[in-house]
Design a protein around this motif. Structure first.
Motif, PDB file in Angstrom:
ATOM      1  N   THR A 136      47.568  14.675 -38.062  1.00  0.00           N
ATOM      2  CA  THR A 136      47.759  15.554 -36.913  1.00  0.00           C
ATOM      3  C   THR A 136      48.637  16.743 -37.297  1.00  0.00           C
ATOM      4  OG1 THR A 136      47.599  13.597 -35.496  1.00  0.00           O
ATOM      5  CG2 THR A 136      48.437  15.613 -34.492  1.00  0.00           C
ATOM      6  N   LEU A 137      49.694  16.480 -38.051  1.00  0.00           N
ATOM      7  CA  LEU A 137      50.580  17.556 -38.511  1.00  0.00           C
ATOM      8  C   LEU A 137      49.825  18.543 -39.391  1.00  0.00           C
ATOM      9  CD1 LEU A 137      53.493  18.676 -38.602  1.00  0.00           C
ATOM     10  CD2 LEU A 137      53.857  17.212 -40.611  1.00  0.00           C
ATOM     11  N   PHE A 158      56.786  13.285 -33.603  1.00  0.00           N
ATOM     12  CA  PHE A 158      55.515  12.669 -33.226  1.00  0.00           C
ATOM     13  C   PHE A 158      55.737  11.965 -31.889  1.00  0.00           C
ATOM     14  CE2 PHE A 158      55.521  12.759 -37.900  1.00  0.00           C
ATOM     15  CZ  PHE A 158      54.375  13.506 -38.118  1.00  0.00           C
ATOM     16  N   LEU A 159      55.035  12.402 -30.856  1.00  0.00           N
ATOM     17  CA  LEU A 159      55.307  11.915 -29.508  1.00  0.00           C
ATOM     18  C   LEU A 159      54.267  10.950 -28.967  1.00  0.00           C
ATOM     19  CD1 LEU A 159      56.496  15.317 -28.021  1.00  0.00           C
ATOM     20  CD2 LEU A 159      57.893  13.450 -28.934  1.00  0.00           C
ATOM     21  N   THR A 186      57.170  29.396 -35.477  1.00  0.00           N
ATOM     22  CA  THR A 186      56.454  29.093 -34.239  1.00  0.00           C
ATOM     23  C   THR A 186      56.760  27.672 -33.789  1.00  0.00           C
ATOM     24  OG1 THR A 186      54.481  28.386 -35.467  1.00  0.00           O
ATOM     25  CG2 THR A 186      54.530  30.666 -34.676  1.00  0.00           C
ATOM     26  N   GLU A 187      56.749  27.499 -32.475  1.00  0.00           N
ATOM     27  CA  GLU A 187      56.817  26.163 -31.893  1.00  0.00           C
ATOM     28  C   GLU A 187      55.385  25.762 -31.577  1.00  0.00           C
ATOM     29  OE1 GLU A 187      58.426  23.795 -27.932  1.00  0.00           O
ATOM     30  OE2 GLU A 187      59.179  25.803 -28.350  1.00  0.00           O
ATOM     31  N   ASN A 188      54.950  24.651 -32.143  1.00  0.00           N
ATOM     32  CA  ASN A 188      53.581  24.180 -31.998  1.00  0.00           C
ATOM     33  C   ASN A 188      53.571  22.878 -31.225  1.00  0.00           C
ATOM     34  OD1 ASN A 188      52.090  25.952 -34.245  1.00  0.00           O
ATOM     35  ND2 ASN A 188      54.102  25.342 -34.978  1.00  0.00           N
ATOM     36  N   SER A 189      52.758  22.830 -30.190  1.00  0.00           N
ATOM     37  CA  SER A 189      52.596  21.614 -29.402  1.00  0.00           C
ATOM     38  C   SER A 189      51.124  21.219 -29.488  1.00  0.00           C
ATOM     39  CB  SER A 189      53.009  21.867 -27.955  1.00  0.00           C
ATOM     40  OG  SER A 189      52.816  20.704 -27.180  1.00  0.00           O
ATOM     41  N   ILE A 197      55.256  17.850 -31.528  1.00  0.00           N
ATOM     42  CA  ILE A 197      55.851  19.183 -31.398  1.00  0.00           C
ATOM     43  C   ILE A 197      56.492  19.471 -32.746  1.00  0.00           C
ATOM     44  CG2 ILE A 197      57.618  20.597 -30.291  1.00  0.00           C
ATOM     45  CD1 ILE A 197      57.119  18.999 -27.729  1.00  0.00           C
ATOM     46  N   ALA A 198      56.189  20.652 -33.300  1.00  0.00           N
ATOM     47  CA  ALA A 198      56.716  21.005 -34.616  1.00  0.00           C
ATOM     48  C   ALA A 198      57.034  22.492 -34.665  1.00  0.00           C
ATOM     49  CB  ALA A 198      55.693  20.669 -35.701  1.00  0.00           C
ATOM     50  N   PHE A 199      58.137  22.797 -35.310  1.00  0.00           N
ATOM     51  CA  PHE A 199      58.477  24.181 -35.604  1.00  0.00           C
ATOM     52  C   PHE A 199      58.025  24.448 -37.033  1.00  0.00           C
ATOM     53  CE2 PHE A 199      61.065  23.287 -32.005  1.00  0.00           C
ATOM     54  CZ  PHE A 199      61.236  24.501 -31.358  1.00  0.00           C
TER      55      PHE A 199
END
Length: 154
Positions: A68-69, A99-100, A130-133, A145-147
């Motif tokens: 997913t990442l 990882f949520l 960037t903040e990625n959801s 959610i990853a920066f």
């Protein structure tokens, strides 16, 4: 934001804003199996469809968190390169990753991107954070959610 492509330096005016949403990507069992092969991570919860249907708390197989990442690259570049005029964009790294929720095999995901920071590095280079959801279709919680950071060159 307008539909015109902006320069990397112009991104600074959009800190805190969502810059776009990627197309949906289906995370099917074949993709999960191929990722398992590439990474040598063959845990049953990812690749054993029958066992996962019986024993997994998710009712079936789930994608690896790192699969997913890894989808940040194609989804992020899809969003960025459709909105930003850059000669080159290079993956620069990650800052914070959480990882949520698991992505069950067959689900579709897409990336909601926000501009978190923009730093001029000189020489026509801009470091974009960037903040990625990663949204899972039909689910409340995002998968992660990853920066992430990309070096944009103009």
């Amino acid at each position: 934001m307008t539909s015109n492509r902006m320069s990397p330096a112009d991104l600074g005016a959009h800190v805190g804003e969502e810059i776009g949403i990627s197309s949906w990507i289906t995370v099917g069992q074949q993709r999960i199996d191929e990722f398992a092969h590439c990474t040598e991570d063959h845990q049953w919860i990812h690749v054993d469809v029958e066992r996962a249907a019986k024993e997994s708390p998710f009712g079936g197989t789930v994608a690896h968190g790192f699969l997913t990442l890894a989808l940040l690259a194609p989804t992020g570049f899809e969003v960025l390169l459709s909105r930003v005029q850059a000669k080159q964009a290079v993956n620069y790294g990650l800052e914070k990753v959480r990882f949520l929720a698991p992505v069950r095999a067959g689900k579709r995901v897409r990336n909601h991107m926000k501009v978190a920071a923009v730093e001029d590095k000189g020489g026509g280079r801009v470091l974009l954070t960037t903040e990625n959801s990663i949204e899972i279709e039909g689910e409340e919680k995002p998968a992660l959610i990853a920066f992430s950071q990309a070096m944009l060159m103009s």
